[in-house]
Design an enzyme around this catalytic site. Structure first.
Site, PDB file in Angstrom:
ATOM      1  N   HIS B 137       0.828  -1.096   0.014  1.00  0.00           N
ATOM      2  CA  HIS B 137       0.093   0.059   0.079  1.00  0.00           C
ATOM      3  C   HIS B 137       0.880   1.052   0.017  1.00  0.00           C
ATOM      4  CE1 HIS B 137      -2.754  -3.013   2.040  1.00  0.00           C
ATOM      5  NE2 HIS B 137      -3.488  -2.853   0.795  1.00  0.00           N
ATOM      6  N   CYS B 163      -0.552  -0.078   9.245  1.00  0.00           N
ATOM      7  CA  CYS B 163      -0.440   0.525   7.816  1.00  0.00           C
ATOM      8  C   CYS B 163      -1.804   1.264   7.638  1.00  0.00           C
ATOM      9  CB  CYS B 163      -0.499  -0.440   6.781  1.00  0.00           C
ATOM     10  SG  CYS B 163      -1.002  -0.124   4.948  1.00  0.00           S
ATOM     11  N   CYS B 208      13.505  11.861  33.334  1.00  0.00           N
ATOM     12  CA  CYS B 208      13.698  13.394  33.654  1.00  0.00           C
ATOM     13  C   CYS B 208      12.137  14.077  33.709  1.00  0.00           C
ATOM     14  CB  CYS B 208      14.720  13.674  33.093  1.00  0.00           C
ATOM     15  SG  CYS B 208      14.646  15.628  33.408  1.00  0.00           S
ATOM     16  N   CYS B 236      14.061  14.716  42.251  1.00  0.00           N
ATOM     17  CA  CYS B 236      14.062  13.627  43.244  1.00  0.00           C
ATOM     18  C   CYS B 236      13.628  12.334  42.439  1.00  0.00           C
ATOM     19  CB  CYS B 236      12.969  14.181  44.292  1.00  0.00           C
ATOM     20  SG  CYS B 236      12.919  12.709  45.387  1.00  0.00           S
ATOM     21  N   CYS B 290     -15.148  46.523  70.746  1.00  0.00           N
ATOM     22  CA  CYS B 290     -16.284  46.075  71.092  1.00  0.00           C
ATOM     23  C   CYS B 290     -17.353  45.400  69.938  1.00  0.00           C
ATOM     24  CB  CYS B 290     -17.298  47.182  71.608  1.00  0.00           C
ATOM     25  SG  CYS B 290     -17.883  48.357  70.354  1.00  0.00           S
TER      26      CYS B 290
END
Lengths: 187, 494
Positions: B137, B163, B208, B236, B290
């Protein structure tokens, strides 16, 4: 597009991103002679991602949501291939109307009815097709009587103050049992 | 692959003052890890697959799929294989692999102008050079490229791309994808997706967290937490968040963030401390005086009674006795306890947030400003680029100090008070004070006009930055030794 196949697409406005499709209900199904309008949205990544298609015309079918018109069809999801066209999509939808896949349902209520009470499903689908898609009426005498009863049931619920649409949905989901439908509407 | 076992400050901008000898003295856990690029992860994964494949001797991609199914546990795979008497078909079935010949090595670029008129049946561009696989194809390269890119970037699919032809389920080989896609980001993402399950099933690997960075950290022991990626990101390994030293526990950080996100604390504070003005609904805190309240909202100025929230007029002006509600003492005591807890939280949260926000601002505006200033002194005062770097170096120190301060406030919030926490707070205070001074120096809008002023600025900045870095390390050392000796006790059980 080929009118002969009973599928058709037109522009909604001048952008190619929103289209309106139309398919004819295939013969030997409850949808026979009905006219189904589809909303088609073309994503920017077309044809590498499938178009988004929903039924605008209300329909009673296991793979199409009776509420939103959302469609469950593999080629509109992971089985889409970039070489497919809108024509193949519409033809696939037409063939979905003639061969439902109740084991992979979009509308669980319809699918259950399809599997548990096929006659009831066929008549309900016919009723919806006549009301919403101007499908041709039934020929079979028993079916004609059953559908007349459906209309009567809806009238009965409407007299109780429910809207036509709500009554139809409730009755359809409860196999046209008036008491169950009323209970469902009240809950 | 970048080996980074002993000297993980080599990525830093080699601060003159934050000298290596000083950092290596810090009592941190000995960090042992490798930074591996995505494509190297792939080749490592392939080596691993090939070792397993010595038994099967089938296509690598098929073994990879089998290994994915068996969660990269080769023993189980091989066991199953022998159980099923070398019946690969059964194994494939179990792993959900449709055995379709993948045109791997046999992928050929065929220019198929002859097959049709050379029109790509997707974009309908005429006379295009169409290419395809064994399934014959053919589409143009540009369409394949967009197709792969969409699958990889938008849909996150890399393993089972098929495909483009309708009803053709031939899987596209890795080679075909890699030779077709353009753009480094697409390639990196592709590698990441392919190696995804290999990485996630292996406890010693993690990506990462910086967006767009395709590197992966491989730790040699699970105690290793502090990672410095070759892209500059410090993070970390435990939680995949940006580095949060001196706060060691990822769990506490998570708890803190949850608390902050919830905002329930703020709402609780409002509930405990304020009442709504009965007329305009503004939140009002009563700080003393007050019970005759006058709403501060100038559009409202409604006068009401704090206790019953009714209009003040009927209470009269000479006397006060509202008998509608009497606060019982227990309730007041409970409220004041909660109020104290709230105030404590807000004390720490404000400081945490201030440093976080300052760091973010400094990374944006101040970086630009420092660049402008550095360019200015290079242009006007005849200073070389290298000599102008002292500004950037001071800025790096500032960022590090801000990060340290930010997380130190989380730690401080959860620590039970002890003589050691007093020392900790003193260190923190000193670092904070000097960090603000450093920030002020960097932010100074006056540009040096001559060499003398430049020298003065340079000396001031270098001294301040060196002092800050020293204080930062002192704080860190102190906290680390506290962890080691088990001095720190937390207020909450984690």
């Amino acid at each position: 597009m080929a009118e002969t196949a009973g599928v058709h697409v037109e522009l909604v406005d001048n952008s190619f991103l929103k289209l309106r499709g139309e398919i004819k209900g295939p013969p030997d199904t409850p949808f026979d002679g009905g006219k189904y309008i589809l909303d088609i949205t073309i994503p920017e990544t077309y044809p590498f991602n499938p178009p988004k298609v929903t039924f605008r015309t209300k329909i009673w079918h296991p793979n199409i949501s009776s509420v939103t018109g959302a469609i469950c069809l593999d080629i509109l999801k992971d089985q889409w291939a970039a070489a497919m066209t809108l024509r193949t999509v519409l033809l696939s939808l037409q063939s979905l109307l003639s061969s439902a896949e109740p084991d992979d349902p979009q509308d669980a209520v319809v699918a259950k009815q399809y599997k548990d009470d096929f006659t009831c499903y066929k008549r309900t689908a016919k009723h919806w097709a006549v009301v919403y898609a101007q499908a041709s009426a039934c020929q079979n005498k028993e079916d004609v009587e059953a559908l007349a009863l459906f209309d009567k049931n809806i009238q009965q619920l409407m007299q109780m103050g429910f809207s036509e649409q709500d009554s139809r949905v409730a009755l359809s989901s409860k196999n046209w049992n008036v008491e169950a439908a009323v209970e469902c509407l009240f809950s | 692959m970048f080996s980074d076992c002993d000297d993980d400050y080599s990525f830093d901008d080699d601060l003159e003052y934050g000298s290596n000898s000083e950092t290596s003295e810090t009592p941190q856990i000995e960090r042992k890890y490798n930074i591996v690029a995505a494509c190297d992860v792939i080749s490592e994964m392939n080596k691993y697959i090939d070792r397993v494949n010595e038994i099967f001797k089938i296509k690598r991609s098929l073994v990879r799929r089998l290994l994915v199914h068996f969660k990269w546990n080769p023993e189980r795979l091989i066991e199953k294989y022998y159980e099923s008497q070398d019946d690969c078909e059964g194994l494939f079935k179990e792993a959900g692999i449709v055995y379709i010949p993948e045109s791997d090595e046999s992928f050929k670029r065929q220019i198929s102008r002859n097959s049709s008129d050379g029109t790509c049946l997707i974009c309908y561009a005429p006379n295009s050079e169409t290419i395809g696989m064994l399934c014959k194809h053919y589409f143009c390269k540009s369409c394949w490229n967009i197709y792969f890119t969409t699958q990889i970037m938008d849909n996150g699919i890399a393993e089972n791309i098929q495909c483009m032809e309708t009803d053709c389920s031939t899987f596209v080989s890795e080679n075909f994808v890699l030779s077709t896609i353009s753009g480094e980001d697409v390639q990196t993402r592709y590698h990441q997706l392919i190696a995804g399950s290999y990485i996630s099933s292996n406890l010693m690997y993690k990506w990462c967290p910086r967006p767009g960075c395709g590197n992966c950290a491989e730790v040699l022991s699970l105690d290793v937490k502090h990672i410095v990626c070759s892209c500059g990101m410090e993070w970390c390994f435990g939680c995949g968040e940006p580095d949060h030293l001196p706060l060691e526990s990822c769990q506490i950080l998570k708890k803190w963030k949850q608390k902050a996100i919830d905002e329930s604390e703020t709402n609780k504070w409002l509930v405990i401390n304020t009442k709504e003005c009965p007329k305009c609904s503004a939140a009002i805190e009563k700080l003393g005086g007050c019970n005759h309240m006058i709403c501060n909202n100038l559009n409202c100025s409604f006068e009401f009674c704090w206790i019953c929230l009714g209009e003040w007029a009927p209470h009269g002006s000479e006397w006060f006795s509202c008998n509608k509600y009497v606060e019982d003492e227990e309730h007041v005591a409970m409220l004041s306890k909660e109020r104290k807890a709230m105030e404590r939280y807000h004390h720490y949260y404000d400081r945490y947030w201030t440093h976080k926000r300052s760091r973010e601002l400094e990374q944006g505006d101040l970086v630009m400003f420092v660049q402008t200033k550095s360019q200015y002194i290079q242009d006007r005062l005849n200073v070389t680029w290298i000599e102008a770097q002292f500004l950037k170096e001071a800025l790096n120190v500032l960022t590090k100090c801000r990060t340290m301060l930010q997380y130190s406030y989380i730690l401080a919030y959860y620590l039970v008070r002890s003589p050691q926490t007093v020392i900790f707070e003193e260190n923190q205070k000193d670092l904070e004070h000097n960090t603000e001074l450093l920030s002020g120096l960097l932010d100074n809008q006056n540009f040096p006009r001559d060499e003398k002023e430049l020298l003065e600025l340079k000396m001031k900045l270098n001294d301040r930055a060196a002092y800050c870095e020293k204080r930062r390390i002192v704080l860190m050392k102190d906290v680390q030794s506290g962890y080691e000796k088990g001095i720190w006790k937390y207020r909450t059980v984690f």
